[in-house]
Enzyme design. Structure first.
Site, short mmCIF file in Angstrom:
data_model
loop_
_atom_site.label_atom_id
_atom_site.label_comp_id
_atom_site.label_asym_id
_atom_site.label_seq_id
_atom_site.Cartn_x
_atom_site.Cartn_y
_atom_site.Cartn_z
N PRO A 96 12.82 18.66 59.09
CA PRO A 96 14.07 17.90 59.03
C PRO A 96 15.18 18.62 59.80
O PRO A 96 15.26 19.85 59.76
CB PRO A 96 14.40 17.86 57.53
CG PRO A 96 13.31 18.55 56.82
CD PRO A 96 12.34 19.12 57.80
N VAL A 97 16.00 17.86 60.53
CA VAL A 97 17.09 18.51 61.28
C VAL A 97 18.14 19.02 60.31
O VAL A 97 18.31 18.50 59.21
CB VAL A 97 17.77 17.55 62.29
CG1 VAL A 97 16.89 17.30 63.49
CG2 VAL A 97 18.20 16.28 61.64
N GLY A 100 18.13 24.16 57.85
CA GLY A 100 18.01 25.61 57.71
C GLY A 100 16.66 26.14 58.13
O GLY A 100 16.41 27.34 58.07
N GLY A 102 15.32 25.73 61.19
CA GLY A 102 15.21 25.99 62.63
C GLY A 102 14.62 24.85 63.43
O GLY A 102 13.94 25.08 64.43
N ASP A 147 17.02 32.69 65.52
CA ASP A 147 16.18 31.50 65.40
C ASP A 147 15.25 31.37 66.61
O ASP A 147 14.03 31.22 66.47
CB ASP A 147 17.03 30.23 65.29
CG ASP A 147 17.68 30.07 63.92
OD1 ASP A 147 17.72 31.06 63.16
OD2 ASP A 147 18.16 28.96 63.62
C1 MEV Z 1 20.86 30.29 61.14
O1 MEV Z 1 19.47 30.10 61.02
C2 MEV Z 1 21.21 31.73 60.95
C3 MEV Z 1 22.70 32.06 61.07
O2 MEV Z 1 22.79 33.48 60.85
C4 MEV Z 1 23.25 31.71 62.42
C5 MEV Z 1 22.72 32.58 63.55
O3 MEV Z 1 22.17 33.63 63.30
O4 MEV Z 1 22.89 32.16 64.71
C6 MEV Z 1 23.52 31.37 60.01
#
Ligand code: MEV
Length: 312
Positions: A96-97, A100, A102, A147
């Site tokens: 899912p977009v 969290g 990625g 990511d």
């Molecule tokens: C997002 O998966 C992780 C964050 O730390 C953003 C990033 O590292 O670019 C929230």
């Protein structure tokens, strides 16, 4: 003839947000949940186009040149010296977009891999991550690069932003650990909480630097606990990481409901994973705890549940 390539989703085990400010973080690929890109010659007379049926979107790259995936396609074609071939690129994702996990990095990496494969080339993980990171930077302001890196390397990594190149090290996992991933169903674009943290940091750098330092110190302890296979200690460290994420202001009532449910049902520890304000949380569990914790997460409103093992 068409070619396909895929890339995994990811989880951040420890250190999100602080990683944007140069502290170390730990991320894992989520093997079983993948994005797939297919590249094939376009039908006669059709120019370069991208189809994303899961997003209900289809466009010609020349018609939407500023779309992040159009730009990434053009940058990758240039990198591969492919000119401007008439191709149809189809992107599909089980991820899912804005959850969290990625999805953006996975779709982008699958796209880069499929174009490379179409060109008969194999790009190194570093080359893939650089192309995807360049695209993330244009569209999300200040991504750390964790990511795109974990998705391209497809292994558990220790990541620290540094100039000119990040520190990327494989993580040793003494004993595979079981994680339950619960999705709040709330979609939250990464750049929103990341931008909110930046504003707070600008307003009170000393306070936020101290929180980032505490998260960085936790990452070191998490790395040691992973190497030792010390599951109970790791659980406590994840809880502490969550407490600091709450202090950063990136949690949400829905995330906290799931985290409390998991801990209440006996999980060793739980935290949000990714940028927060929605998306997913993860809970560390033993095989015996997993059914109870899964049931508690469902009862607390998880719209999707995933069970995964950290890679050995
Ligand atoms: C997002 O998966 C992780 C964050 O730390 C953003 C990033 O590292 O670019 C929230």
């Amino acid at each position: 003839m068409g070619v396909s390539a895929s890339a995994p989703a990811k989880l951040i085990l420890c250190g999100e947000h602080a990683v944007v400010y140069g502290r170390p973080a730990i991320a894992l690929p989520l093997d079983g949940v993948r994005a797939v890109a297919t590249v094939e010659p376009a039908p006669a007379g059709m120019e370069l186009q991208i189809l994303a049926p899961d997003l209900g979107a289809a466009w010609f790259v020349s018609g939407l040149p500023d779309h992040p995936l159009s730009e990434l396609t053009m940058a990758t074609l240039r990198y591969l010296d492919l000119g401007l071939p008439q191709l149809t690129i189809t992107l599909r994702a089980q991820i899912p977009v804005a959850s969290g996990m990625g999805s953006g990095a996975a779709i982008a990496t699958a796209l880069v891999r499929a174009l490379a494969s179409y060109a008969g080339r194999t790009l190194t993980p570093a080359e893939q991550a650089n192309l995807v990171y360049g695209s993330e930077r244009r569209f999300h302001g200040t991504p750390s690069g964790i990511d795109s890196t974990v998705v391209a390397y497809e292994r558990a990594i220790w990541f620290q932003r540094r100039d000119p190149t990040p520190l990327i090290e494989p993580i040793t996992i003494g004993q595979p650990l079981r994680l339950l991933v619960g999705d709040t169903g709330i979609r939250s674009a990464t750049h929103l909480p990341v931008g909110a943290v930046r504003k707070k940091w600008q307003a009170d750098p000393a306070r936020y630097e101290a929180i980032f330092d505490a998260i960085g110190a936790l990452a070191l302890q998490v790395r040691a606990a992973l190497a030792a296979g010390a599951a109970s200690e790791l659980g406590m460290l994840l809880n502490e990481n969550q407490r600091l994420l709450v202090e950063l202001g990136v949690s949400s009532p829905e995330l906290e409901r799931l985290i409390a449910a998991a801990n209440g049902a006996g999980a060793l520890g739980a935290k949000l994973s990714g940028a927060g304000w929605g998306g997913v949380m993860l809970a560390l569990v033993t095989a015996e705890q997993a059914p109870d914790v899964a049931a508690a997460l469902r009862a607390a409103g998880a719209v999707r549940l995933l069970e995964t093992m950290t890679p050995a």
